[in-house]
Design a protein around this motif. Sequence first.
Motif, PDB file in Angstrom:
ATOM      1  N   ALA A  10       0.660  -1.175   0.076  1.00 36.31           N
ATOM      2  CA  ALA A  10       0.012   0.029  -0.156  1.00 36.31           C
ATOM      3  C   ALA A  10       0.827   1.348  -0.026  1.00 36.31           C
ATOM      4  CB  ALA A  10      -0.793   0.033   1.173  1.00 36.31           C
ATOM      5  N   LEU A  11       2.189   1.317   0.796  1.00 39.50           N
ATOM      6  CA  LEU A  11       2.749   2.377   0.862  1.00 39.50           C
ATOM      7  C   LEU A  11       3.515   2.784  -0.539  1.00 39.50           C
ATOM      8  CD1 LEU A  11       4.091   4.643   2.232  1.00 39.50           C
ATOM      9  CD2 LEU A  11       5.849   3.077   3.123  1.00 39.50           C
ATOM     10  N   GLY A  12       4.001   1.590  -1.229  1.00 37.57           N
ATOM     11  CA  GLY A  12       4.600   1.581  -2.620  1.00 37.57           C
ATOM     12  C   GLY A  12       3.376   2.379  -3.604  1.00 37.57           C
ATOM     13  N   PHE A  13       2.237   1.949  -3.321  1.00 31.85           N
ATOM     14  CA  PHE A  13       1.238   2.363  -4.101  1.00 31.85           C
ATOM     15  C   PHE A  13       1.055   3.878  -4.070  1.00 31.85           C
ATOM     16  CE2 PHE A  13      -3.331   2.547  -5.106  1.00 31.85           C
ATOM     17  CZ  PHE A  13      -3.287   2.445  -6.668  1.00 31.85           C
ATOM     18  N   LEU A 121      -4.407  -2.812  17.893  1.00 34.25           N
ATOM     19  CA  LEU A 121      -4.417  -1.338  17.816  1.00 34.25           C
ATOM     20  C   LEU A 121      -4.038  -0.902  16.512  1.00 34.25           C
ATOM     21  CD1 LEU A 121      -5.347   1.392  19.136  1.00 34.25           C
ATOM     22  CD2 LEU A 121      -3.246   1.465  20.279  1.00 34.25           C
ATOM     23  N   LEU A 122      -2.865  -1.259  16.142  1.00 32.24           N
ATOM     24  CA  LEU A 122      -2.327  -0.941  14.651  1.00 32.24           C
ATOM     25  C   LEU A 122      -3.465  -1.117  13.570  1.00 32.24           C
ATOM     26  CD1 LEU A 122       1.338  -1.673  15.076  1.00 32.24           C
ATOM     27  CD2 LEU A 122       0.296   0.652  14.892  1.00 32.24           C
ATOM     28  N   LYS A 123      -3.824  -2.384  13.695  1.00 23.06           N
ATOM     29  CA  LYS A 123      -4.957  -2.734  12.639  1.00 23.06           C
ATOM     30  C   LYS A 123      -5.968  -1.846  12.516  1.00 23.06           C
ATOM     31  CE  LYS A 123      -4.285  -8.036  12.539  1.00 23.06           C
ATOM     32  NZ  LYS A 123      -4.544  -9.152  12.691  1.00 23.06           N
ATOM     33  N   GLY A 124      -6.637  -1.454  13.863  1.00 19.53           N
ATOM     34  CA  GLY A 124      -7.516  -0.467  13.886  1.00 19.53           C
ATOM     35  C   GLY A 124      -7.115   0.877  13.219  1.00 19.53           C
ATOM     36  N   VAL A 125      -6.066   1.281  13.550  1.00 12.82           N
ATOM     37  CA  VAL A 125      -5.350   2.866  12.843  1.00 12.82           C
ATOM     38  C   VAL A 125      -5.319   2.448  11.547  1.00 12.82           C
ATOM     39  CG1 VAL A 125      -3.586   4.033  12.731  1.00 12.82           C
ATOM     40  CG2 VAL A 125      -4.392   3.242  15.153  1.00 12.82           C
ATOM     41  N   GLY A 126      -4.825   1.207  11.113  1.00 17.27           N
ATOM     42  CA  GLY A 126      -4.768   1.065   9.792  1.00 17.27           C
ATOM     43  C   GLY A 126      -6.182   1.011   8.911  1.00 17.27           C
ATOM     44  N   LEU A 127      -6.956   0.431   9.630  1.00 18.08           N
ATOM     45  CA  LEU A 127      -8.361   0.236   9.220  1.00 18.08           C
ATOM     46  C   LEU A 127      -9.043   1.827   8.858  1.00 18.08           C
ATOM     47  CD1 LEU A 127     -10.322  -1.854   8.193  1.00 18.08           C
ATOM     48  CD2 LEU A 127     -11.526  -1.755  10.105  1.00 18.08           C
ATOM     49  N   GLY A 128      -8.785   2.562   9.816  1.00 19.46           N
ATOM     50  CA  GLY A 128      -9.170   4.099   9.804  1.00 19.46           C
ATOM     51  C   GLY A 128      -8.682   5.082   8.714  1.00 19.46           C
ATOM     52  N   LEU A 130      -7.159   3.787   6.071  1.00 25.74           N
ATOM     53  CA  LEU A 130      -7.372   3.233   4.750  1.00 25.74           C
ATOM     54  C   LEU A 130      -8.584   3.831   4.166  1.00 25.74           C
ATOM     55  CD1 LEU A 130      -6.590  -0.714   4.881  1.00 25.74           C
ATOM     56  CD2 LEU A 130      -5.384   1.194   3.309  1.00 25.74           C
ATOM     57  N   LEU A 131      -9.535   4.022   5.130  1.00 27.29           N
ATOM     58  CA  LEU A 131     -10.799   4.652   4.275  1.00 27.29           C
ATOM     59  C   LEU A 131     -10.564   6.014   4.072  1.00 27.29           C
ATOM     60  CD1 LEU A 131     -13.792   4.392   4.204  1.00 27.29           C
ATOM     61  CD2 LEU A 131     -14.107   5.502   6.494  1.00 27.29           C
ATOM     62  N   VAL A 132      -9.681   6.659   4.761  1.00 28.06           N
ATOM     63  CA  VAL A 132      -9.055   8.171   4.149  1.00 28.06           C
ATOM     64  C   VAL A 132      -8.390   8.184   2.931  1.00 28.06           C
ATOM     65  CG1 VAL A 132      -8.118  10.470   5.109  1.00 28.06           C
ATOM     66  CG2 VAL A 132      -9.495   9.039   6.790  1.00 28.06           C
ATOM     67  N   PHE A 214     -10.333  -9.328  14.427  1.00 29.64           N
ATOM     68  CA  PHE A 214     -11.234  -8.949  13.295  1.00 29.64           C
ATOM     69  C   PHE A 214     -11.794 -10.125  12.591  1.00 29.64           C
ATOM     70  CE2 PHE A 214      -8.725  -4.984  13.911  1.00 29.64           C
ATOM     71  CZ  PHE A 214      -9.577  -4.060  13.538  1.00 29.64           C
ATOM     72  N   PRO A 215     -12.873 -10.139  12.083  1.00 31.47           N
ATOM     73  CA  PRO A 215     -13.697 -11.328  11.391  1.00 31.47           C
ATOM     74  C   PRO A 215     -12.663 -11.234  10.079  1.00 31.47           C
ATOM     75  CG  PRO A 215     -15.010  -9.358  11.421  1.00 31.47           C
ATOM     76  CD  PRO A 215     -13.788  -9.084  12.389  1.00 31.47           C
ATOM     77  N   SER A 216     -12.872 -12.492   9.429  1.00 33.02           N
ATOM     78  CA  SER A 216     -12.250 -12.833   8.413  1.00 33.02           C
ATOM     79  C   SER A 216     -12.672 -12.057   7.267  1.00 33.02           C
ATOM     80  CB  SER A 216     -12.110 -14.256   8.019  1.00 33.02           C
ATOM     81  OG  SER A 216     -13.684 -14.726   7.717  1.00 33.02           O
ATOM     82  N   HIS A 217     -13.760 -11.576   7.064  1.00 33.41           N
ATOM     83  CA  HIS A 217     -14.357 -10.861   5.944  1.00 33.41           C
ATOM     84  C   HIS A 217     -15.272  -9.926   6.183  1.00 33.41           C
ATOM     85  CE1 HIS A 217     -15.528  -9.840   1.863  1.00 33.41           C
ATOM     86  NE2 HIS A 217     -16.852 -10.269   2.052  1.00 33.41           N
ATOM     87  N   HIS A 218     -15.227  -8.686   5.788  1.00 33.44           N
ATOM     88  CA  HIS A 218     -15.985  -7.633   6.306  1.00 33.44           C
ATOM     89  C   HIS A 218     -16.143  -6.532   4.824  1.00 33.44           C
ATOM     90  CE1 HIS A 218     -12.382  -5.256   7.283  1.00 33.44           C
ATOM     91  NE2 HIS A 218     -12.110  -6.308   8.092  1.00 33.44           N
ATOM     92  N   LEU A 219     -16.878  -5.558   5.157  1.00 31.14           N
ATOM     93  CA  LEU A 219     -17.287  -4.411   4.196  1.00 31.14           C
ATOM     94  C   LEU A 219     -15.917  -3.917   3.774  1.00 31.14           C
ATOM     95  CD1 LEU A 219     -19.051  -3.243   2.060  1.00 31.14           C
ATOM     96  CD2 LEU A 219     -19.737  -1.650   3.911  1.00 31.14           C
ATOM     97  N   VAL A 220     -15.187  -3.506   4.611  1.00 27.39           N
ATOM     98  CA  VAL A 220     -13.821  -2.512   4.077  1.00 27.39           C
ATOM     99  C   VAL A 220     -13.141  -3.242   3.055  1.00 27.39           C
ATOM    100  CG1 VAL A 220     -11.982  -1.647   5.059  1.00 27.39           C
ATOM    101  CG2 VAL A 220     -14.093  -1.560   6.307  1.00 27.39           C
ATOM    102  N   ARG A 221     -12.967  -4.562   3.265  1.00 28.68           N
ATOM    103  CA  ARG A 221     -12.202  -5.458   2.246  1.00 28.68           C
ATOM    104  C   ARG A 221     -12.806  -5.165   0.812  1.00 28.68           C
ATOM    105  NH1 ARG A 221     -11.966 -11.404   3.237  1.00 28.68           N
ATOM    106  NH2 ARG A 221      -9.995 -11.319   1.976  1.00 28.68           N
ATOM    107  N   THR A 222     -14.204  -5.461   0.683  1.00 34.22           N
ATOM    108  CA  THR A 222     -14.870  -5.306  -0.600  1.00 34.22           C
ATOM    109  C   THR A 222     -14.570  -3.846  -1.262  1.00 34.22           C
ATOM    110  OG1 THR A 222     -16.432  -6.881   0.260  1.00 34.22           O
ATOM    111  CG2 THR A 222     -16.910  -5.667  -1.941  1.00 34.22           C
TER     112      THR A 222
END
Length: 427
Positions: A10-13, A121-128, A130-132, A214-222
């Motif tokens: 993601a950082l490279g992208f 906690l880093l996963k939660g930060v990354g999730l937030g 990623l949306l931005v 985290f669950p294995s699949h959720h809306l953010v992945r899609t």
Amino acid sequence: MLWATAGVVALGFFIALEIAARHYGLPGPITTQVQEVIFAPKSGFLLYASMALMMVVLTWRQRLIAAGVAIGIDVIFLLVRWAADIKVTEGHPFGNGALWVILGCAVIAVTRRTGRERVLLLKGVGLGLLLVAGRKTGDTWLLITSKTRPTVLDQYVATADQALGNPSWLVGRIVTATGSIGAEFLDAVYTQLPVAAVAVTMYQLRHVAVERRFPSHHLVRTFLVIGLLGPGIYMIFPVVGPIFAYGADGGHWAVANLWPDTPPPIDAPHHMPFDEITPRNCMPSLHTAWATAIFIHSRKGPRVLQYAGAFWLIATLGATLGFGYHYGADIVAGVVFTLTIEAALRSLERGWDRSGILLVAYGTTIFAALLVSYRYLPMEMADRPWVFGPLVILAMASVIYGYVRTTRLWDQKAAPVRQPEPQPELV
């Protein structure tokens, strides 16, 4: 290891997009995000939604503290801007506090947490973030499409859309008849789509703070996969939309000022040059794709969430067509696009089998067939609408049916078998 690899990719992208944007003399996604630490953000609602998404990993006490700190920081920013007589002319005067809290949680995770708690906690930060970042990345992609694709294929899609009855022209006249109230309502739904996605995602992730995973699949992945693959199709099939190609917003680049009152004529389509500002972001309709994803993931929620998901899908379809941003052909392609991606992600989650492979292959084939038909058979579609119109709808319906039928079988197999309760025996 998987999260670390995804972070590096993601950082490279993001760096690549930053370089591409700089090539055209504009700031990229990294620069614009860093600027919002101090300057007024483009969307304060999005930043607070991102913070809410991050807070799924926190306890209720921590959430209250985080929300209070974010609001307090925003109040300080407002007072400083008022004292310095700084006017916010673009974006929102709030949201910086939410971004500060997200970044602060990242610092806390690195300096004050260890082991699984740090990772969570880093996963939660990354999730937030990623949306931005997804929003910023999308803006940069749109810039790239307008700079690298000097000609568009709107005439082909508009001609093919005759087979569907020119739905954008029809819905456009309906929205125009509702006046400013209807237009403002649909615009609010259209622009705040990420907020609806956060509401569904927070329901899906409501147990993360307790289960510490985290669950294995959720809306953010899609959402992320749609945003990653969609702009690639923009580059292959550049289209600006009826309000630009056939409306007043296109200026002298438009074919004529026809939308939404006069349906376009059935003439042999050609590539048409367009400006280097308007994004080529119509094929497929990613707003439709994201709204479809929200609808799918809301099906397993409570009734109020199901109603909200259905409402957001219907309202988004009305906005995309009624504002002249998309043709009917874009909508059909967007639905097929989403169902194929969702099927692939669910297959990846549960393990690939014959049903998953066939469903993804079928959805991919239908999507490719739609694009090929729009590009190479538009006159045939316009001349025989009673044949091609039902065929296009039937193709979309077949993917919907295949997805519903296959995923129901998956859910039945995944459901635990209920053990019979022991019955008293006669002595």
